[in-house]
Design a protein around this motif. Structure first.
Motif, PDB file in Angstrom:
ATOM      1  N   PHE A 215       2.598  -3.844   5.648  1.00 64.46           N
ATOM      2  CA  PHE A 215       1.798  -2.843   6.358  1.00 64.46           C
ATOM      3  C   PHE A 215       0.788  -3.504   7.285  1.00 64.46           C
ATOM      4  CE2 PHE A 215      -2.109  -0.257   6.542  1.00 64.46           C
ATOM      5  CZ  PHE A 215      -1.600   0.870   7.178  1.00 64.46           C
ATOM      6  N   ILE A 216       0.133  -4.545   6.810  1.00 65.18           N
ATOM      7  CA  ILE A 216      -0.853  -5.253   7.651  1.00 65.18           C
ATOM      8  C   ILE A 216      -0.176  -5.809   8.896  1.00 65.18           C
ATOM      9  CG2 ILE A 216      -2.383  -7.266   7.738  1.00 65.18           C
ATOM     10  CD1 ILE A 216      -2.866  -6.814   4.705  1.00 65.18           C
ATOM     11  N   ALA A 217       1.023  -6.386   8.719  1.00 64.62           N
ATOM     12  CA  ALA A 217       1.746  -6.978   9.847  1.00 64.62           C
ATOM     13  C   ALA A 217       2.160  -5.920  10.868  1.00 64.62           C
ATOM     14  CB  ALA A 217       2.979  -7.730   9.340  1.00 64.62           C
ATOM     15  N   PHE A 218       2.725  -4.820  10.382  1.00 59.46           N
ATOM     16  CA  PHE A 218       3.243  -3.804  11.298  1.00 59.46           C
ATOM     17  C   PHE A 218       2.128  -2.946  11.878  1.00 59.46           C
ATOM     18  CE2 PHE A 218       7.223  -4.096   8.477  1.00 59.46           C
ATOM     19  CZ  PHE A 218       7.730  -5.131   9.246  1.00 59.46           C
ATOM     20  N   ALA A 219       1.072  -2.679  11.096  1.00 61.22           N
ATOM     21  CA  ALA A 219      -0.038  -1.854  11.584  1.00 61.22           C
ATOM     22  C   ALA A 219      -0.760  -2.523  12.747  1.00 61.22           C
ATOM     23  CB  ALA A 219      -1.017  -1.555  10.452  1.00 61.22           C
ATOM     24  N   SER A 220      -0.836  -3.851  12.725  1.00 61.48           N
ATOM     25  CA  SER A 220      -1.508  -4.565  13.816  1.00 61.48           C
ATOM     26  C   SER A 220      -0.687  -4.537  15.102  1.00 61.48           C
ATOM     27  CB  SER A 220      -1.789  -6.019  13.417  1.00 61.48           C
ATOM     28  OG  SER A 220      -0.582  -6.708  13.152  1.00 61.48           O
ATOM     29  N   LYS A 221       0.623  -4.260  14.974  1.00 57.59           N
ATOM     30  CA  LYS A 221       1.474  -4.171  16.158  1.00 57.59           C
ATOM     31  C   LYS A 221       1.488  -2.753  16.738  1.00 57.59           C
ATOM     32  CE  LYS A 221       3.941  -8.091  16.977  1.00 57.59           C
ATOM     33  NZ  LYS A 221       3.298  -9.065  16.115  1.00 57.59           N
ATOM     34  N   LYS A 268       9.180   3.362  -3.347  1.00 59.92           N
ATOM     35  CA  LYS A 268       8.146   3.912  -4.239  1.00 59.92           C
ATOM     36  C   LYS A 268       6.749   3.612  -3.696  1.00 59.92           C
ATOM     37  CE  LYS A 268      10.907   3.718  -8.481  1.00 59.92           C
ATOM     38  NZ  LYS A 268      11.028   3.111  -9.840  1.00 59.92           N
ATOM     39  N   ALA A 269       6.557   2.404  -3.207  1.00 65.36           N
ATOM     40  CA  ALA A 269       5.251   2.043  -2.637  1.00 65.36           C
ATOM     41  C   ALA A 269       4.970   2.844  -1.374  1.00 65.36           C
ATOM     42  CB  ALA A 269       5.219   0.542  -2.330  1.00 65.36           C
ATOM     43  N   SER A 270       6.014   3.129  -0.585  1.00 59.93           N
ATOM     44  CA  SER A 270       5.835   3.919   0.631  1.00 59.93           C
ATOM     45  C   SER A 270       5.306   5.315   0.296  1.00 59.93           C
ATOM     46  CB  SER A 270       7.160   4.020   1.397  1.00 59.93           C
ATOM     47  OG  SER A 270       7.592   2.748   1.833  1.00 59.93           O
ATOM     48  N   PHE A 271       5.878   5.927  -0.743  1.00 62.57           N
ATOM     49  CA  PHE A 271       5.380   7.240  -1.171  1.00 62.57           C
ATOM     50  C   PHE A 271       3.956   7.130  -1.719  1.00 62.57           C
ATOM     51  CE2 PHE A 271       9.968   8.260  -1.425  1.00 62.57           C
ATOM     52  CZ  PHE A 271       9.955   9.452  -0.712  1.00 62.57           C
ATOM     53  N   PHE A 272       3.681   6.068  -2.471  1.00 68.02           N
ATOM     54  CA  PHE A 272       2.373   5.894  -3.108  1.00 68.02           C
ATOM     55  C   PHE A 272       1.264   5.768  -2.063  1.00 68.02           C
ATOM     56  CE2 PHE A 272      -0.992   3.136  -4.790  1.00 68.02           C
ATOM     57  CZ  PHE A 272      -1.337   3.820  -5.948  1.00 68.02           C
ATOM     58  N   THR A 274       1.303   6.790   1.083  1.00 64.35           N
ATOM     59  CA  THR A 274       1.361   7.772   2.175  1.00 64.35           C
ATOM     60  C   THR A 274       0.005   8.402   2.492  1.00 64.35           C
ATOM     61  OG1 THR A 274       3.693   8.260   1.775  1.00 64.35           O
ATOM     62  CG2 THR A 274       2.424   9.928   2.940  1.00 64.35           C
ATOM     63  N   PRO A 275      -0.820   8.808   1.493  1.00 66.13           N
ATOM     64  CA  PRO A 275      -2.146   9.362   1.843  1.00 66.13           C
ATOM     65  C   PRO A 275      -2.999   8.393   2.664  1.00 66.13           C
ATOM     66  CG  PRO A 275      -1.626   9.820  -0.455  1.00 66.13           C
ATOM     67  CD  PRO A 275      -0.561   8.883   0.036  1.00 66.13           C
ATOM     68  N   LEU A 276      -2.937   7.100   2.347  1.00 64.27           N
ATOM     69  CA  LEU A 276      -3.681   6.106   3.115  1.00 64.27           C
ATOM     70  C   LEU A 276      -3.192   6.066   4.558  1.00 64.27           C
ATOM     71  CD1 LEU A 276      -5.580   3.572   3.327  1.00 64.27           C
ATOM     72  CD2 LEU A 276      -3.589   2.210   2.636  1.00 64.27           C
ATOM     73  N   ILE A 280      -5.407   7.064   7.993  1.00 65.84           N
ATOM     74  CA  ILE A 280      -5.643   6.116   9.087  1.00 65.84           C
ATOM     75  C   ILE A 280      -5.043   6.649  10.395  1.00 65.84           C
ATOM     76  CG2 ILE A 280      -5.178   3.790   9.949  1.00 65.84           C
ATOM     77  CD1 ILE A 280      -5.159   2.831   7.046  1.00 65.84           C
ATOM     78  N   ALA A 281      -3.818   7.185  10.313  1.00 61.50           N
ATOM     79  CA  ALA A 281      -3.140   7.675  11.520  1.00 61.50           C
ATOM     80  C   ALA A 281      -3.883   8.872  12.119  1.00 61.50           C
ATOM     81  CB  ALA A 281      -1.698   8.051  11.192  1.00 61.50           C
ATOM     82  N   ALA A 282      -4.324   9.813  11.281  1.00 64.30           N
ATOM     83  CA  ALA A 282      -5.017  10.998  11.781  1.00 64.30           C
ATOM     84  C   ALA A 282      -6.345  10.632  12.438  1.00 64.30           C
ATOM     85  CB  ALA A 282      -5.254  11.988  10.636  1.00 64.30           C
ATOM     86  N   VAL A 283      -7.105   9.752  11.791  1.00 58.71           N
ATOM     87  CA  VAL A 283      -8.369   9.281  12.382  1.00 58.71           C
ATOM     88  C   VAL A 283      -8.092   8.556  13.695  1.00 58.71           C
ATOM     89  CG1 VAL A 283     -10.312   7.709  12.073  1.00 58.71           C
ATOM     90  CG2 VAL A 283      -9.568   9.138  10.168  1.00 58.71           C
ATOM     91  N   GLY A 284      -7.032   7.749  13.710  1.00 58.86           N
ATOM     92  CA  GLY A 284      -6.676   7.002  14.918  1.00 58.86           C
ATOM     93  C   GLY A 284      -6.332   7.916  16.079  1.00 58.86           C
TER      94      GLY A 284
END
Length: 488
Positions: A215-221, A268-272, A274-276, A280-284
């Motif tokens: 997530f850190i890698a892809f979010a920065s892109k 499973k982690a993707s579903f877990f 998702t609220p985060l 972040i996406a909505a604020v962005g």
């Protein structure tokens, strides 16, 4: 012959680089023709890939396997499915357009500039087609090198060196942690072959830790907040061609990474988480949309709008249903057309008048009518007007996310509303009002070369908006397969 199309698509840029290395630096026109021809041949072969693509198949097609480190089960494997097909097409289309837009504007180190774009073409094609996790990381990171040079050497203003380091460090540091997870995966599974990894089940805690590193890698892109600060700076300082490829393709590396790796490998982690992601996406979306309104630099406005649009794509990806995922892929393609065209629109006036400050322009509708017509078309596309590609993509994303979370859908939709405000206000300030004669003494409308640049982007935006099934039919089966992996 057909099976090796991906190899040809990948090798044409390399062929062009070799020819450029042996071309005398004084023969500028010949060098430009070599680069343009090799990039265009790569685009032609990617069109053939689409032409021979079987829409009824959800698995990878045109698969080519070359042994690299067979003792370690690490091999060079290429293949495309409905998810990666249009990212490939978008890449091979925009590189020739970048070379064309720089035809007259780049006059220093021309050979090196052309080579940098062909190297970038090679790495981007590899990123979207390679089916080995370690090789994906190598291509994914290698993209930084030519882009760093393009911004730092051929950038347009005094802060270009700082901007290139911003871009390099933000995205590199974000990806280093992903490499640690890839090494862990190799130690556990014994291979980094993508299709093999899909059959391997990681424990819940392993999934959560590795998902966070990816997530850190892809979010920065993408980029997502708070690691978005490099993008406006990089756009403002980059040459027009750099901004086009940055907005058109490089931002898609993050969304492609989420769809290709984060969701199927760590469901499973993707579903877990998702609220985060939704938060972040909505604020962005809301933050960058309002930030775009108060900008005075032409490029910085479009840069912030790109962040808002790409964060809406993230909401579509994490809706975990066919409609949202297909909308996210289609919106990524649409944004590649529309954002690239808007940066080309900026490049046209910057080449003439050497400024991107909005207040220096006004009344161009009376002296550059063809230019303003093109600007208007992509402005209404940017605000997702019905009949344009953005409308179809954003509509599917909102429908898909509405099934999962109505609050996030509402917040995401506010970005669509605000985009209407800043897009139309920007267009109004540029097109209408009094001519700022003291700043612009001569006026030249679009040249033939500039008109050719916009033509494929207009057609792409219009065709997706009118008849999206041409694209969705190729995407559908692969997305079905992805959704099955998520739930079963």
């Amino acid at each position: 012959m057909v099976k090796n199309l991906l190899i040809y698509t990948l090798l044409f840029p390399i062929f062009g680089i070799v020819l450029l290395l042996f071309t005398p630096a004084k023969k500028l026109k010949l060098m430009k023709l070599i680069a343009l021809t090799s990039a265009s041949l790569s685009f032609t072969t990617s069109l053939l890939v689409w032409g021979f693509f079987q829409n009824s198949v959800g698995s990878f097609q045109f698969v080519v396997k070359l042994f690299w480190f067979p003792n370690f089960n690490i091999n060079f494997i290429l293949g495309v499915d409905g998810i990666s097909l249009f990212f490939l097409l978008l890449t091979t289309l925009l590189i020739p357009l970048c070379l064309l837009t720089s035809w007259n504007s780049v006059s220093t180190n021309v050979k090196e500039f052309l080579i940098a774009f062909l190297v970038l073409d090679f790495f981007l094609i590899g990123t979207f087609c390679v089916l080995d996790l370690l090789l994906f990381y190598i291509f994914f990171e290698s993209v930084l090198i030519p882009m760093f040079l393009i911004i730092g050497i051929w950038g347009s203003r005094e802060r270009k060196i700082l901007a290139s380091y911003y871009f390099f460090l933000y995205t590199l540091l974000g990806s280093v942690v992903m490499l640690l997870s890839i090494l862990y995966i190799f130690s556990q599974v014994g291979t980094t072959d993508y299709e093999t990894l899909l059959t391997f089940g990681f424990s819940d805690i392993e999934q959560k830790i590795m998902w966070l590193t990816f997530f850190i890698a892809f979010a920065s892109k993408v980029p997502m907040l708070p690691v978005h600060l490099w993008l406006p700076e990089a756009h403002v300082e980059a040459p027009t061609a750099g901004s086009v490829i940055l907005a058109g393709v490089l931002l898609k590396l993050g969304t492609y990474g989420f769809i290709r790796f984060s969701l199927p490998l760590f469901p499973k982690a993707s579903f877990f988480f998702t609220p985060l992601v939704y938060t972040i996406a909505a604020v962005g979306i809301i933050y960058t949309s309002f930030t775009a309104i108060r900008q005075t630099d032409f490029k910085r406005i479009i840069a912030y709008t790109s962040i808002a649009h790409m964060n809406l794509v993230i909401i579509g990806i994490f809706s975990f249903n066919n409609i949202g995922l297909e909308g996210a892929i289609l919106q990524s393609l649409s944004h590649g057309f529309v954002a690239s065209a808007l940066f080309l629109v900026i490049g046209v006036v910057y080449d003439r008048y050497r400024t991107r400050i909005v207040q220096y322009y006004g009344g161009l509708a009376t002296v550059m009518p063809l230019y303003i017509a093109v600007f208007l078309f992509f402005t209404i596309a940017n605000i997702a007007f019905p009949g344009t590609s953005s409308f179809v993509g954003e509509f599917l994303i909102l429908v898909g996310s509405f099934k999962v979370n109505t609050t996030i859908t509402f917040l995401g939709a506010t970005g669509v509303i605000i985009s209407g405000a800043y897009s139309l206000w920007l267009f109004n300030r540029i097109a209408f009002g009094n001519l700022k004669i003291q700043y612009t003494q001569t006026f030249l409308d679009l040249s033939f070369r500039e008109s050719i640049l916009f033509l494929p982007l207009i057609l792409g935006t219009f065709i997706i908006g009118i008849y999206p099934n041409i694209f969705l039919s190729s995407i559908h089966m692969s997305v079905n397969y992805l959704v099955e992996l998520l739930y079963f």
